[in-house]
Design a protein around this motif. Structure first.
Motif, short mmCIF file in Angstrom:
data_model
loop_
_atom_site.label_atom_id
_atom_site.label_comp_id
_atom_site.label_asym_id
_atom_site.label_seq_id
_atom_site.Cartn_x
_atom_site.Cartn_y
_atom_site.Cartn_z
N LEU A 170 -0.07 1.89 -0.89
CA LEU A 170 1.15 2.61 -0.55
C LEU A 170 2.38 1.74 -0.83
O LEU A 170 3.38 2.23 -1.40
N ARG A 171 2.33 0.47 -0.45
CA ARG A 171 3.48 -0.41 -0.69
C ARG A 171 3.71 -0.62 -2.18
O ARG A 171 4.85 -0.65 -2.65
N ALA A 172 2.62 -0.77 -2.92
CA ALA A 172 2.76 -0.96 -4.37
C ALA A 172 3.38 0.27 -5.02
O ALA A 172 4.25 0.14 -5.89
N ALA A 173 2.94 1.46 -4.59
CA ALA A 173 3.50 2.68 -5.16
C ALA A 173 4.98 2.82 -4.81
O ALA A 173 5.80 3.24 -5.65
N ARG A 174 5.34 2.48 -3.59
CA ARG A 174 6.75 2.57 -3.18
C ARG A 174 7.60 1.56 -3.98
O ARG A 174 8.72 1.87 -4.39
N ILE A 187 -1.96 9.06 -4.42
CA ILE A 187 -2.58 7.96 -3.67
C ILE A 187 -3.41 8.48 -2.50
O ILE A 187 -4.62 8.25 -2.43
N MET A 188 -2.76 9.20 -1.57
CA MET A 188 -3.44 9.61 -0.34
C MET A 188 -4.57 10.60 -0.60
O MET A 188 -5.70 10.43 -0.11
N LEU A 189 -4.29 11.66 -1.36
CA LEU A 189 -5.29 12.71 -1.56
C LEU A 189 -6.53 12.20 -2.30
O LEU A 189 -7.66 12.45 -1.85
#
Length: 273
Positions: A170-174, A187-189
């Motif tokens: 999540l941090r990398a994607a943000r 990411i989540m799904l």
């Protein structure tokens, strides 16, 4: 099927075959009452009678396909499967979006979790009086009970899957500029899919258990109803034949769901081969 799978399947048959041999031996020696526990051969004969049609219609006219699939067991199996599939579709169809919402949004989770935790421990069979009051008799109350049985396993696993996504991703994607929608879809799904499929497997198993109970109360056909009918007439061989049919159908469903899971999770670690 590979040789290894064949050997595993053969090994898995050893204990059931020994149990059947001991059961048949006890029955042949008269150590058990045939009215209470009939022999395996008697159960097999009754299962064949239950499977094959009793009416000559269709066979006499030459339409063997219609005749072959007009047996009582076929009708009961189709009735039970219809209720399982419809009830599971309703329960999972409601649980999946709610679980995704609760897993991805802390606000939704805070609002909904207390209610979910209160309702989750209530077994589906506790809803039987209400289901009959609300829906009467027939398929609707049975489908309602099955939907409840399938709802919570899918819901809880979906929530767990979304909330257990590694924060590093999540941090990398943000940091790469991903918005909330991209985080959820990319990411989540995908990370939650193994959990969701595990919930589906548990949910459809629960749905199959609930349908047998529901058919003993609210409907006049299906495998559960036929077992209850056999009890009324003290047909022990038909009771066991019905139980074996349920076990075989449940095994087939579980194998099908497992194969589907393995196919959909080819990319997941441990299933590449």
């Amino acid at each position: 099927m590979t040789n290894l799978n064949l050997r595993r399947a053969a090994t898995g048959l050893i204990v059931p075959l020994i149990a059947l041999a001991v059961w048949q031996m006890f029955s042949s020696m008269g150590w058990v009452n045939a009215l209470v526990l009939p022999s395996p051969l008697a159960v097999l004969r009754k299962w064949i009678e239950y499977l094959l049609p009793t009416s000559p219609y269709g066979a006499e006219s030459g339409n063997w396909f219609i005749w072959l699939f007009s047996g009582e067991l076929i009708h009961d199996t189709m009735s039970s499967m219809y209720r399982v599939l419809v009830g599971f579709a309703v329960g999972a169809g409601l649980a999946l979006p709610l679980g995704l919402s609760m897993g991805s949004s802390q606000r939704v989770y805070t609002w909904m979790n207390p209610l979910i935790q209160v309702l989750r421990p209530i077994p589906p069979i506790a809803y039987i009086p209400l289901s009959i009051l609300w829906f009467g008799l027939g398929n609707p109350p049975a489908i309602f009970l099955i939907a409840i049985g399938a709802f919570f396993p899918v819901l809880i696993n979906t929530i767990a899957g979304v909330r257990n996504v590694d924060s590093i991703y999540l941090r990398a994607a943000r940091n790469l500029g991903a918005n909330q929608r991209t985080l959820f879809l990319r990411i989540m799904l995908p990370a939650a899919v193994p959990y969701i499929l595990s919930g589906v497997r548990i949910g459809i198993g629960t749905a199959f258990i609930v349908v047998i109970v529901a058919e003993m109360i609210a409907v006049n056909n299906g495998l559960g109803f036929r077992i209850l009918e056999a009890r009324e007439y003290f047909w022990s061989d038909k009771i066991i034949a019905g139980m074996i049919s349920i076990g075989m159908l449940g095994l087939a469903i579980d194998l099908a769901v497992t194969r589907l899971n393995n196919h959909l999770l080819r990319w997941h670690r441990g299933l590449e081969n």
